[in-house]
Write a protein that holds these residues in place. Structure first.
Motif, PDB file in Angstrom:
ATOM      1  N   UNK A   1       0.855  -1.078  -0.011  1.00 59.94           N
ATOM      2  CA  UNK A   1      -0.057   0.038   0.107  1.00 59.94           C
ATOM      3  C   UNK A   1       0.671   1.257  -0.033  1.00 59.94           C
ATOM      4  N   UNK A   2       2.123   1.240   0.358  1.00 59.50           N
ATOM      5  CA  UNK A   2       3.066   2.220  -0.087  1.00 59.50           C
ATOM      6  C   UNK A   2       3.182   2.561  -1.366  1.00 59.50           C
ATOM      7  N   UNK A   3       2.905   1.940  -2.207  1.00 54.42           N
ATOM      8  CA  UNK A   3       3.422   1.851  -3.800  1.00 54.42           C
ATOM      9  C   UNK A   3       2.308   3.112  -4.098  1.00 54.42           C
ATOM     10  N   UNK A   4       3.006   3.987  -4.915  1.00 56.90           N
ATOM     11  CA  UNK A   4       2.217   5.211  -5.573  1.00 56.90           C
ATOM     12  C   UNK A   4       1.334   4.656  -6.813  1.00 56.90           C
ATOM     13  N   UNK A   5       0.206   5.070  -7.058  1.00 52.78           N
ATOM     14  CA  UNK A   5      -0.489   4.938  -8.060  1.00 52.78           C
ATOM     15  C   UNK A   5       0.270   5.629  -9.327  1.00 52.78           C
ATOM     16  N   UNK A   6       0.095   4.925 -10.555  1.00 54.27           N
ATOM     17  CA  UNK A   6      -1.000   3.949 -10.915  1.00 54.27           C
ATOM     18  C   UNK A   6      -0.775   2.439 -10.732  1.00 54.27           C
ATOM     19  N   UNK A   7       0.280   2.169 -10.132  1.00 56.81           N
ATOM     20  CA  UNK A   7       0.685   0.870 -10.320  1.00 56.81           C
ATOM     21  C   UNK A   7       0.070  -0.362  -9.565  1.00 56.81           C
ATOM     22  N   UNK A   8      -1.158  -0.554  -9.979  1.00 61.81           N
ATOM     23  CA  UNK A   8      -2.054  -1.576  -9.463  1.00 61.81           C
ATOM     24  C   UNK A   8      -1.257  -2.768  -9.420  1.00 61.81           C
ATOM     25  N   UNK A   9      -1.013  -3.422 -10.731  1.00 61.42           N
ATOM     26  CA  UNK A   9      -0.505  -4.580 -11.060  1.00 61.42           C
ATOM     27  C   UNK A   9       1.148  -4.493 -10.853  1.00 61.42           C
ATOM     28  N   UNK A  10       1.649  -3.625 -10.229  1.00 64.22           N
ATOM     29  CA  UNK A  10       3.130  -3.686  -9.810  1.00 64.22           C
ATOM     30  C   UNK A  10       3.473  -4.537  -8.874  1.00 64.22           C
ATOM     31  N   UNK A  11       2.880  -4.974  -8.314  1.00 66.35           N
ATOM     32  CA  UNK A  11       3.208  -6.075  -6.986  1.00 66.35           C
ATOM     33  C   UNK A  11       3.598  -7.267  -7.673  1.00 66.35           C
ATOM     34  N   UNK A  12       3.376  -8.408  -6.945  1.00 68.49           N
ATOM     35  CA  UNK A  12       3.540  -9.721  -7.275  1.00 68.49           C
ATOM     36  C   UNK A  12       2.270 -10.647  -7.501  1.00 68.49           C
ATOM     37  N   UNK A  13       2.244 -11.324  -8.496  1.00 62.72           N
ATOM     38  CA  UNK A  13       1.019 -12.296  -8.575  1.00 62.72           C
ATOM     39  C   UNK A  13       1.351 -13.507  -7.872  1.00 62.72           C
ATOM     40  N   UNK A  14       0.424 -13.735  -6.774  1.00 66.48           N
ATOM     41  CA  UNK A  14       0.805 -15.000  -5.772  1.00 66.48           C
ATOM     42  C   UNK A  14       0.289 -16.030  -6.670  1.00 66.48           C
ATOM     43  N   UNK A  15      -0.797 -16.204  -7.105  1.00 65.43           N
ATOM     44  CA  UNK A  15      -1.298 -17.502  -7.963  1.00 65.43           C
ATOM     45  C   UNK A  15      -1.910 -17.043  -9.334  1.00 65.43           C
ATOM     46  N   UNK A  16      -1.908 -17.688 -10.289  1.00 67.63           N
ATOM     47  CA  UNK A  16      -2.863 -17.322 -11.515  1.00 67.63           C
ATOM     48  C   UNK A  16      -3.988 -17.898 -11.368  1.00 67.63           C
ATOM     49  N   UNK A  17      -5.077 -17.493 -12.318  1.00 68.96           N
ATOM     50  CA  UNK A  17      -6.409 -17.912 -12.026  1.00 68.96           C
ATOM     51  C   UNK A  17      -6.598 -19.223 -12.532  1.00 68.96           C
ATOM     52  N   UNK A  18      -5.693 -19.454 -13.507  1.00 64.20           N
ATOM     53  CA  UNK A  18      -5.783 -21.342 -14.215  1.00 64.20           C
ATOM     54  C   UNK A  18      -4.722 -22.041 -13.385  1.00 64.20           C
ATOM     55  N   UNK A  19      -5.250 -23.050 -12.707  1.00 61.80           N
ATOM     56  CA  UNK A  19      -4.168 -23.861 -12.119  1.00 61.80           C
ATOM     57  C   UNK A  19      -4.651 -25.448 -12.127  1.00 61.80           C
ATOM     58  N   UNK A  20      -3.664 -25.933 -12.912  1.00 61.41           N
ATOM     59  CA  UNK A  20      -3.811 -27.550 -12.978  1.00 61.41           C
ATOM     60  C   UNK A  20      -5.194 -27.787 -13.735  1.00 61.41           C
ATOM     61  N   UNK A  21      -5.655 -26.949 -14.512  1.00 61.53           N
ATOM     62  CA  UNK A  21      -6.882 -27.369 -15.361  1.00 61.53           C
ATOM     63  C   UNK A  21      -8.159 -26.829 -14.778  1.00 61.53           C
TER      64      UNK A  21
END
Length: 206
Positions: A90-110
């Motif tokens: 939350x200390x990251x300035x905007x507009x970097x909404x997707x500037x963090x890390x992706x923990x898991x993808x939406x599609x996993x193992x089918x």
């Protein structure tokens, strides 16, 4: 502050100390979204945006409010690269909404993850998983459920609830898949609000 026009609030989460409220918003057209964090004492609002098409939901706080997670549903060519559960400082300035890390993808193992939240300690993801494979759905088919996933490895740790195919009530229509969604997790990760065929509280798998 009021959400403008016909924009939709798709997620809400307050920090453990009750000081800040995170709000996920999807625009009226459904192609873009953003996150706002409101300081409840002052009313000051910070906003994070992204040029990527999609919208956030399933907002949750971890690490005592030092990490904000949200589930990003992508719309467009970048879907495979951006969809999933994200963590944002939350200390990251905007507009970097997707500037963090992706923990898991939406599609996993089918299987397809429809929603996910990060537990308060930041170690575990609680996700609603839905069957996305071929073949007919019949009585007794497990079509998804609620699982816990390691935030470090992305591996499934445990099935908390298995959802069976539901009957439509119309004998001509057969059986159908109802998406499982995670609404919220308490501070311990043992008590969840979930919505599958029905809505309710899941206590340590019951």
């Amino acid at each position: 502050p009021a959400v403008p026009g016909l924009d939709l609030v798709t997620g809400l989460a307050v920090t453990p100390d009750g000081g800040r409220l995170a709000v996920a918003v999807q625009n009226t057209g459904g192609s873009h979204g953003w996150i706002e964090v409101v300081d409840l004492a002052t009313g000051k609002v910070r906003r994070w945006t992204t040029p990527s098409r999609g919208w956030p939901s399933s907002v949750s706080w971890a690490a005592g409010g030092r990490e904000l997670s949200f589930f990003w549903t992508s719309d467009g060519r970048s879907a495979a690269a951006t969809a999933g559960l994200w963590a944002l400082n939350p200390a990251t300035p905007g507009p970097g909404l997707l500037s963090g890390r992706r923990i898991i993808p939406q599609d996993t193992g089918g299987d397809d993850i429809s929603s996910a939240v990060l537990t308060a300690d930041g170690r575990t993801v609680i996700a609603g998983v839905n069957y996305d494979g071929p073949g007919p759905v019949t009585k007794g088919t497990v079509i998804g459920g609620i699982v816990s996933i390691s935030a470090r490895t992305g591996h499934v740790l445990r099935t908390l609830h298995a959802e069976l195919a539901a009957t439509s009530g119309d004998p001509r229509a057969g059986w159908y898949v109802t998406p499982c969604d995670v609404g919220a997790s308490d501070g311990t990760g043992s008590h969840l609000l979930i919505s599958c065929t029905s809505f309710g509280r899941l206590d340590r798998g019951r």
